[in-house]
Write a protein that holds these residues in place. Structure first.
Motif, mmCIF file in Angstrom:
data_model
loop_
_atom_site.group_PDB
_atom_site.id
_atom_site.type_symbol
_atom_site.label_atom_id
_atom_site.label_comp_id
_atom_site.label_asym_id
_atom_site.label_seq_id
_atom_site.Cartn_x
_atom_site.Cartn_y
_atom_site.Cartn_z
ATOM 1 N N PHE A 54 2.695 3.015 4.744
ATOM 2 C CA PHE A 54 3.122 1.804 4.043
ATOM 3 C C PHE A 54 4.439 1.378 4.690
ATOM 4 O O PHE A 54 5.446 2.080 4.592
ATOM 5 N N ARG A 77 -1.600 1.522 6.269
ATOM 6 C CA ARG A 77 -2.600 0.840 5.444
ATOM 7 C C ARG A 77 -2.070 -0.477 4.891
ATOM 8 O O ARG A 77 -2.840 -1.370 4.540
ATOM 9 N N VAL A 78 -0.744 -0.564 4.741
ATOM 10 C CA VAL A 78 -0.139 -1.770 4.170
ATOM 11 C C VAL A 78 1.092 -2.142 4.983
ATOM 12 O O VAL A 78 1.924 -1.290 5.305
ATOM 13 N N GLN A 80 4.057 -4.705 4.289
ATOM 14 C CA GLN A 80 4.629 -5.545 3.244
ATOM 15 C C GLN A 80 5.877 -6.245 3.787
ATOM 16 O O GLN A 80 6.860 -5.618 4.137
ATOM 17 N N GLN A 101 -3.784 -4.053 5.129
ATOM 18 C CA GLN A 101 -3.474 -5.221 4.308
ATOM 19 C C GLN A 101 -2.076 -5.728 4.627
ATOM 20 O O GLN A 101 -1.113 -4.949 4.637
ATOM 21 N N GLN A 307 4.295 -2.839 -5.816
ATOM 22 C CA GLN A 307 3.264 -2.665 -4.795
ATOM 23 C C GLN A 307 2.997 -1.190 -4.506
ATOM 24 O O GLN A 307 1.836 -0.764 -4.375
ATOM 25 N N LEU A 308 4.054 -0.396 -4.420
ATOM 26 C CA LEU A 308 3.855 1.023 -4.122
ATOM 27 C C LEU A 308 3.190 1.760 -5.283
ATOM 28 O O LEU A 308 2.378 2.671 -5.059
ATOM 29 N N ARG A 310 1.012 0.394 -7.289
ATOM 30 C CA ARG A 310 -0.403 0.010 -7.196
ATOM 31 C C ARG A 310 -1.083 0.800 -6.073
ATOM 32 O O ARG A 310 -2.206 1.273 -6.223
ATOM 33 N N PHE A 311 -0.417 0.902 -4.947
ATOM 34 C CA PHE A 311 -0.967 1.616 -3.808
ATOM 35 C C PHE A 311 -1.207 3.090 -4.157
ATOM 36 O O PHE A 311 -2.268 3.645 -3.854
ATOM 37 N N LEU A 317 -3.631 -4.553 -4.460
ATOM 38 C CA LEU A 317 -2.268 -5.029 -4.235
ATOM 39 C C LEU A 317 -2.163 -6.512 -4.521
ATOM 40 O O LEU A 317 -3.152 -7.259 -4.474
#
Length: 325
Positions: A54, A77-78, A80, A101, A307-308, A310-311, A317
């Motif tokens: 992340f 994976r993300v 942001q 994402q 966000q974290l 949720r991840f 997200l």
């Protein structure tokens, strides 16, 4: 998430409350590394980029710095961002493995950017730059100036920031607020027109405020034809991205005095010394300061925590701009 993995943050983890457990939080804000870097300005990564799942992109760093570690992150994976626009990282994210994402910072910059849009609008209409120059010479310059009251305003790019701009226009007694976005829709305040409606809306607007993201479709949107459609004496306010406006075409219009402009963003950016925009008549320039205010940090922290969490919980997200693949 059940595995132990790295999260790269541009804010020290100990300064953020509510982060989920189970991650190794690595602080990296993109600042040049010191110590034994030999004075070459190289950056010291906090850990092996291959372990990052992340990546929170550093804020207010050049695009080259933001994307520097990304292609070395095969497990990410993300991605942001802490900006509303993602144009400076989009090309690199698109080269990452499938399933990554890209999320933007919707909800972080609306208040401060909308404030600046109104500040630039009012300052330009009421002649504040001229008053500042007159104060420096001890000159009293009175007289009539345009007001925002009774003006027709067109917002080009009616997303979260555009909507926040309209929120702040409400008490100013504008005659009309028109809205333009990529596609038409209805809102509680009225219709949002498609971009194709611009030729009909521009001649009616006293103030045109740009809040659109920079995309292939909006790059150079404000070209010679767009500007020629604006009414004589109109004001163009850009708090979007500099490349939304064709600088050469804008210079032609402001230098002949037909329209004026207030720009928080320019193309090129930063605007180099000696560029004709600096001294163009009727142009007010601020150095891309729509986002960096006291409102940024608390909102950025809340976004990252949400966000974290949720991840970590395997939940969808927010603010997903695209998923690679």
């Amino acid at each position: 998430m059940t595995m132990t993995a790295d999260v790269w943050l541009p804010i020290p983890a100990e300064e953020i409350e509510g982060l989920p457990e189970g991650f190794n939080y690595r602080f990296w804000d993109g600042a040049p590394g010191g110590g034994d870097d030999g004075g070459d300005g190289s950056r010291d990564y906090p850990a092996d980029p291959r372990d990052c799942v992340f990546y929170v992109v550093p804020y207010m760093r050049p695009a080259s710095v933001k994307i520097e570690p990304m292609l070395a992150m095969p497990a990410v994976r993300v991605v942001q961002t802490l900006t509303a626009g993602v144009d400076d990282v989009l090309g690199t994210v698109s080269r990452l493995p499938a399933g990554v994402q890209l999320c933007n910072a919707r909800g972080v910059h609306e208040a401060s950017t909308a404030e600046l849009a109104l500040t630039l609008t009012l300052a330009s209409l009421r002649g504040i730059p001229g008053f500042v120059r007159a104060q420096q010479t001890g000159t009293w310059q009175s007289g009539f100036r345009p007001a925002l009251a009774d003006k027709s305003v067109l917002i080009v790019g009616y997303g979260a920031i555009g909507s926040a701009v309209e929120d702040r226009l409400v008490p100013f007694e504008c005659a009309r607020v028109a809205r333009v976005a990529r596609s038409a829709r209805d809102t509680e305040r009225g219709p949002v027109h498609p971009i194709s409606a611009l030729p009909h809306l521009l001649p009616e607007a006293d103030v045109v405020i740009l809040t659109t993201p920079l995309t292939p479709e909006t790059r150079g949107l404000v070209n010679a034809g767009f500007l020629a459609s604006m009414k004589d004496g109109a004001l163009l306010v850009n708090v979007a991205r500099g490349a939304v406006v064709d600088t050469k075409a804008l210079l032609a219009e402001v230098e002949n005095g037909r329209i004026s402009a207030a720009l928080d963003v320019t193309d090129p950016e930063p605007l180099p010394p000696g560029h004709p925009l600096w001294n163009a008549p009727g142009v007010l320039i601020s150095p891309h300061v729509g986002g960096p205010t006291s409102a940024f940090l608390p909102r950025a922290k809340r976004l990252v925590v949400a966000q974290l969490n949720r991840f970590a919980a395997g939940e969808p997200l927010d603010n997903v701009v695209l998923t690679t693949g």
